[in-house]
Design an enzyme around this catalytic site. Structure first.
Site, PDB file in Angstrom:
ATOM      1  N   HIS A  30       0.699  -1.231   0.119  1.00  0.00           N
ATOM      2  CA  HIS A  30       0.022  -0.040  -0.011  1.00  0.00           C
ATOM      3  C   HIS A  30       0.939   1.171  -0.060  1.00  0.00           C
ATOM      4  CE1 HIS A  30      -0.181   0.937   4.477  1.00  0.00           C
ATOM      5  NE2 HIS A  30       0.885   0.618   4.333  1.00  0.00           N
TER       6      HIS A  30
ATOM      7  N   CYS B 280       6.482   6.542   4.028  1.00  0.00           N
ATOM      8  CA  CYS B 280       5.268   5.486   3.656  1.00  0.00           C
ATOM      9  C   CYS B 280       4.461   6.039   2.312  1.00  0.00           C
ATOM     10  CB  CYS B 280       4.462   5.280   4.646  1.00  0.00           C
ATOM     11  SG  CYS B 280       5.133   4.324   6.300  1.00  0.00           S
TER      12      CYS B 280
ATOM     13  N   HIS C 189       4.705   0.353  -0.539  1.00  0.00           N
ATOM     14  CA  HIS C 189       5.575  -0.660   0.375  1.00  0.00           C
ATOM     15  C   HIS C 189       4.921  -1.883   0.818  1.00  0.00           C
ATOM     16  CE1 HIS C 189       3.777   2.249   3.436  1.00  0.00           C
ATOM     17  NE2 HIS C 189       4.035   1.346   4.120  1.00  0.00           N
TER      18      HIS C 189
ATOM     19  N   HIS D  20       3.672  -5.080   3.810  1.00  0.00           N
ATOM     20  CA  HIS D  20       3.573  -5.546   5.117  1.00  0.00           C
ATOM     21  C   HIS D  20       3.048  -6.965   5.144  1.00  0.00           C
ATOM     22  CE1 HIS D  20       3.953  -1.581   7.102  1.00  0.00           C
ATOM     23  NE2 HIS D  20       2.921  -1.133   5.966  1.00  0.00           N
TER      24      HIS D  20
ATOM     25  N   ASP E   3      -4.915 -10.244   0.332  1.00  0.00           N
ATOM     26  CA  ASP E   3      -3.719 -11.091   0.266  1.00  0.00           C
ATOM     27  C   ASP E   3      -3.071 -10.828  -1.217  1.00  0.00           C
ATOM     28  OD1 ASP E   3      -1.752 -12.553   1.290  1.00  0.00           O
ATOM     29  OD2 ASP E   3      -2.854 -14.363   0.470  1.00  0.00           O
ATOM     30  N   HIS E   4      -1.911 -10.621  -1.308  1.00  0.00           N
ATOM     31  CA  HIS E   4      -1.085 -10.471  -2.341  1.00  0.00           C
ATOM     32  C   HIS E   4      -1.790  -9.605  -3.331  1.00  0.00           C
ATOM     33  CE1 HIS E   4       1.071 -13.803  -0.666  1.00  0.00           C
ATOM     34  NE2 HIS E   4       2.017 -13.420  -1.205  1.00  0.00           N
TER      35      HIS E   4
ATOM     36  N   GLU F 247       0.029  -3.880  10.967  1.00  0.00           N
ATOM     37  CA  GLU F 247       0.796  -3.796  10.162  1.00  0.00           C
ATOM     38  C   GLU F 247       2.371  -4.330  10.592  1.00  0.00           C
ATOM     39  OE1 GLU F 247       1.475   0.031   8.084  1.00  0.00           O
ATOM     40  OE2 GLU F 247      -0.691   0.088   7.534  1.00  0.00           O
TER      41      GLU F 247
END
Length: 158
Positions: free
Chosen positions: A21, A40, A46, A48, A86-87, A131
């Protein structure tokens, strides 16, 4: 002795998903985004390994001995969280976050909405999003008793 169905029990399940994100908002300039979100807000974002804990609250059913079937909770979390986040690049792949800052707080609110739409009324107690292990955002729904507070940018950035 109090019967178990009269007692309130909390049950939780935790899932981990990986996603990227970028923290930014088009409502601010690049300089203001940098001042508030620091590294960020990098254009490419980046990632998490998020941990999400969903907690349900309710009486123990006298026949099943459960507040809610945890296998069903796992399925709902897969559908509402894992399949969606996810992903993924949260800002790009999840339509809700195209105009909402993809902060842990807003991810918790998003997951709450997705889960509460699929669970029996008043069963969902909390959604916690981490996170990083050292910090988390927890949402308890409207029952938390806090109103919305919006701080000016200068107070947020200080």
């Amino acid at each position: 002795m109090e019967r178990s169905e009269n007692r309130i029990v909390y049950v939780s399940r935790t899932e981990t998903f990986s996603a990227g994100h970028r923290l930014f908002t088009e409502k601010l300039t690049d300089v203001e985004n940098e001042k508030i979100f620091g590294k960020c807000t990098a254009v490419n974002g980046h990632g998490h390994n998020y941990k999400v804990r969903v907690t349900l609250r309710g009486p123990v059913h006298p026949v099943t001995g459960m507040v809610f079937n945890l296998t069903t909770l796992r399925r709902l979390m897969t559908e509402c969280i894992m399949d969606v986040l996810d992903h993924k690049n949260i800002n790009v792949d999840v339509p809700h976050f195209r105009d909402t800052v993809a902060s842990s707080e807003n991810v918790a609110l998003y997951i709450w909405k997705q889960m509460s739409d699929r669970l029996p009324a008043n069963l969902l107690n909390a959604v916690e999003v981490k996170e990083i292990d050292e910090a988390s955002a927890v949402y308890f729904g409207e029952k938390s008793g806090f109103g919305h507070v919006c701080l000016p940018v200068c107070e947020i950035a200080s």
